[in-house]
Scaffold this motif. Structure first.
Motif, PDB file in Angstrom:
ATOM      1  N   GLN A 173       0.833  -1.199   0.000  1.00  0.00           N
ATOM      2  CA  GLN A 173       0.000   0.000   0.000  1.00  0.00           C
ATOM      3  C   GLN A 173       0.871   1.254   0.000  1.00  0.00           C
ATOM      4  O   GLN A 173       0.605   2.214  -0.747  1.00  0.00           O
ATOM      5  N   ALA A 174       1.904   1.261   0.831  1.00  0.00           N
ATOM      6  CA  ALA A 174       2.819   2.405   0.882  1.00  0.00           C
ATOM      7  C   ALA A 174       3.558   2.556  -0.446  1.00  0.00           C
ATOM      8  O   ALA A 174       3.766   3.679  -0.927  1.00  0.00           O
ATOM      9  N   GLN A 175       3.942   1.441  -1.045  1.00  0.00           N
ATOM     10  CA  GLN A 175       4.610   1.500  -2.341  1.00  0.00           C
ATOM     11  C   GLN A 175       3.713   2.134  -3.399  1.00  0.00           C
ATOM     12  O   GLN A 175       4.140   3.007  -4.164  1.00  0.00           O
ATOM     13  N   GLY A 176       2.458   1.694  -3.429  1.00  0.00           N
ATOM     14  CA  GLY A 176       1.524   2.232  -4.413  1.00  0.00           C
ATOM     15  C   GLY A 176       1.287   3.716  -4.220  1.00  0.00           C
ATOM     16  O   GLY A 176       1.298   4.485  -5.194  1.00  0.00           O
ATOM     17  N   LEU A 177       1.095   4.150  -2.976  1.00  0.00           N
ATOM     18  CA  LEU A 177       0.877   5.573  -2.708  1.00  0.00           C
ATOM     19  C   LEU A 177       2.082   6.404  -3.128  1.00  0.00           C
ATOM     20  O   LEU A 177       1.936   7.482  -3.719  1.00  0.00           O
ATOM     21  N   ALA A 178       3.272   5.922  -2.831  1.00  0.00           N
ATOM     22  CA  ALA A 178       4.480   6.667  -3.174  1.00  0.00           C
ATOM     23  C   ALA A 178       4.636   6.810  -4.686  1.00  0.00           C
ATOM     24  O   ALA A 178       4.931   7.902  -5.193  1.00  0.00           O
ATOM     25  N   ILE A 179       4.419   5.730  -5.396  1.00  0.00           N
ATOM     26  CA  ILE A 179       4.571   5.771  -6.854  1.00  0.00           C
ATOM     27  C   ILE A 179       3.502   6.659  -7.487  1.00  0.00           C
ATOM     28  O   ILE A 179       3.787   7.495  -8.343  1.00  0.00           O
ATOM     29  N   GLY A 180       2.254   6.501  -7.076  1.00  0.00           N
ATOM     30  CA  GLY A 180       1.172   7.296  -7.650  1.00  0.00           C
ATOM     31  C   GLY A 180       1.301   8.768  -7.345  1.00  0.00           C
ATOM     32  O   GLY A 180       0.961   9.613  -8.178  1.00  0.00           O
ATOM     33  N   ALA A 181       1.803   9.100  -6.158  1.00  0.00           N
ATOM     34  CA  ALA A 181       1.941  10.501  -5.771  1.00  0.00           C
ATOM     35  C   ALA A 181       3.050  11.202  -6.543  1.00  0.00           C
ATOM     36  O   ALA A 181       2.977  12.413  -6.770  1.00  0.00           O
ATOM     37  N   CYS A 182       4.056  10.450  -6.942  1.00  0.00           N
ATOM     38  CA  CYS A 182       5.223  11.066  -7.602  1.00  0.00           C
ATOM     39  C   CYS A 182       5.261  10.848  -9.108  1.00  0.00           C
ATOM     40  O   CYS A 182       5.854  11.651  -9.834  1.00  0.00           O
ATOM     41  N   SER A 183       4.648   9.781  -9.601  1.00  0.00           N
ATOM     42  CA  SER A 183       4.872   9.391 -11.004  1.00  0.00           C
ATOM     43  C   SER A 183       3.591   9.187 -11.792  1.00  0.00           C
ATOM     44  O   SER A 183       3.639   8.582 -12.872  1.00  0.00           O
ATOM     45  N   HIS A 184       2.458   9.623 -11.239  1.00  0.00           N
ATOM     46  CA  HIS A 184       1.155   9.655 -11.927  1.00  0.00           C
ATOM     47  C   HIS A 184       0.866   8.405 -12.762  1.00  0.00           C
ATOM     48  O   HIS A 184       1.134   7.299 -12.317  1.00  0.00           O
ATOM     49  N   ALA A 185       0.336   8.559 -13.996  1.00  0.00           N
ATOM     50  CA  ALA A 185      -0.187   7.418 -14.753  1.00  0.00           C
ATOM     51  C   ALA A 185       0.893   6.438 -15.192  1.00  0.00           C
ATOM     52  O   ALA A 185       0.685   5.219 -15.173  1.00  0.00           O
ATOM     53  N   VAL A 186       2.058   6.952 -15.610  1.00  0.00           N
ATOM     54  CA  VAL A 186       3.133   6.058 -16.049  1.00  0.00           C
ATOM     55  C   VAL A 186       3.611   5.202 -14.885  1.00  0.00           C
ATOM     56  O   VAL A 186       3.800   3.984 -15.010  1.00  0.00           O
ATOM     57  N   SER A 203      -3.278   4.341  -8.126  1.00  0.00           N
ATOM     58  CA  SER A 203      -4.381   5.039  -8.800  1.00  0.00           C
ATOM     59  C   SER A 203      -5.013   6.063  -7.876  1.00  0.00           C
ATOM     60  O   SER A 203      -5.309   7.199  -8.277  1.00  0.00           O
ATOM     61  N   LEU A 204      -5.220   5.663  -6.633  1.00  0.00           N
ATOM     62  CA  LEU A 204      -5.830   6.565  -5.659  1.00  0.00           C
ATOM     63  C   LEU A 204      -4.949   7.792  -5.431  1.00  0.00           C
ATOM     64  O   LEU A 204      -5.435   8.934  -5.444  1.00  0.00           O
ATOM     65  N   ALA A 205      -3.652   7.569  -5.228  1.00  0.00           N
ATOM     66  CA  ALA A 205      -2.739   8.687  -4.990  1.00  0.00           C
ATOM     67  C   ALA A 205      -2.675   9.617  -6.190  1.00  0.00           C
ATOM     68  O   ALA A 205      -2.605  10.843  -6.033  1.00  0.00           O
ATOM     69  N   MET A 206      -2.708   9.048  -7.393  1.00  0.00           N
ATOM     70  CA  MET A 206      -2.673   9.870  -8.601  1.00  0.00           C
ATOM     71  C   MET A 206      -3.871  10.813  -8.654  1.00  0.00           C
ATOM     72  O   MET A 206      -3.723  12.005  -8.955  1.00  0.00           O
TER      73      MET A 206
END
Length: 231
Positions: A173-186, A203-206
């Protein structure tokens, strides 16, 4: 000529990159990064126009919006986990936006930078359409904003998970939030390949970071200009 080869070339490069990644799972073997460089080289060496390639690949472009909407499927599948952790998710996304935009403003205040460039790069961590819109409303250049967003997304997709492993961030979950918050759709596409949980939280973080940036960026810019005028 490249008009007729745009779709076959794009699909072939994507397939080859995916096959190569299965054989050698190196972070830089990315289905966006490598095909992008190859297509750029083909356009330049063949003397073709970028507009011809864009026109030929337009049917693929039309699939982009349904693909982004499809990211809501893993989001729905993890809705129970998201509700249970809604407060830390909102807090984390808010901090991400404040850090991203704030660091840009601080850095640009230390290095002489044109105001339109500052506005163009401050929205680098959200998805392209939102970044272009927010950047334009702040006086930036939409094309520069889009280019920066793409580069940041590719960079996050390539080095995001290795960095998380380096800092021992193992919770999906933390991994997904970090990636989505910094790197959007890609980055979210890369996270979805790692697992359903990573894809859902990315997806949620994006989405959340995109909305928060649209709200907070104008406030931070107003504060930045006020401080600049009074110092």
């Amino acid at each position: 000529m490249i008009f007729y080869f745009a779709i076959p070339l794009t699909l072939l490069l994507y397939w080859l990159t995916r096959q190569l990644y299965r054989f050698k799972p190196w972070p830089f073997i990315n289905p966006v990064l490598l095909p992008m460089f190859v297509i750029m080289a083909v356009i330049v060496l063949s003397g073709s126009a970028l507009q011809d390639y864009q026109a030929g690949a337009h049917p693929i472009h039309l699939l982009l919006e349904p693909a982004v909407v499809a990211l809501a499927i893993p989001l729905y599948q993890q809705i129970g986990q998201i509700r249970a952790r809604l407060k830390p998710i909102l807090l984390g996304c808010s901090l991400s936006v404040l850090i991203s935009v704030g660091l840009t403003l601080i850095t640009c205040s230390l290095v002489p930078t044109a105001p339109e460039i500052v506005s163009s790069i401050a929205t680098r961590s959200i998805t392209t359409p939102l970044a272009m819109s927010v950047s334009s409303s702040l006086g930036g250049v939409a094309a520069i904003a889009a280019a920066i967003v793409v580069l940041v997304g590719i960079l996050g997709a390539v080095i995001g998970f290795p960095l998380l492993r380096l800092f021992r961030v193992t919770d999906p979950q933390a991994q997904g939030l970090a990636i989505g918050a910094c790197s959007h759709a890609v980055g979210t596409a890369a996270a979805a390949e790692r697992g359903t949980t990573q894809g859902a939280f990315s997806s949620l973080a994006m989405v959340v970071c995109g909305v928060l940036t649209a709200i907070l960026a104008p406030v931070l810019f107003a504060l930045y200009h006020w401080i600049s005028q009074h110092l």
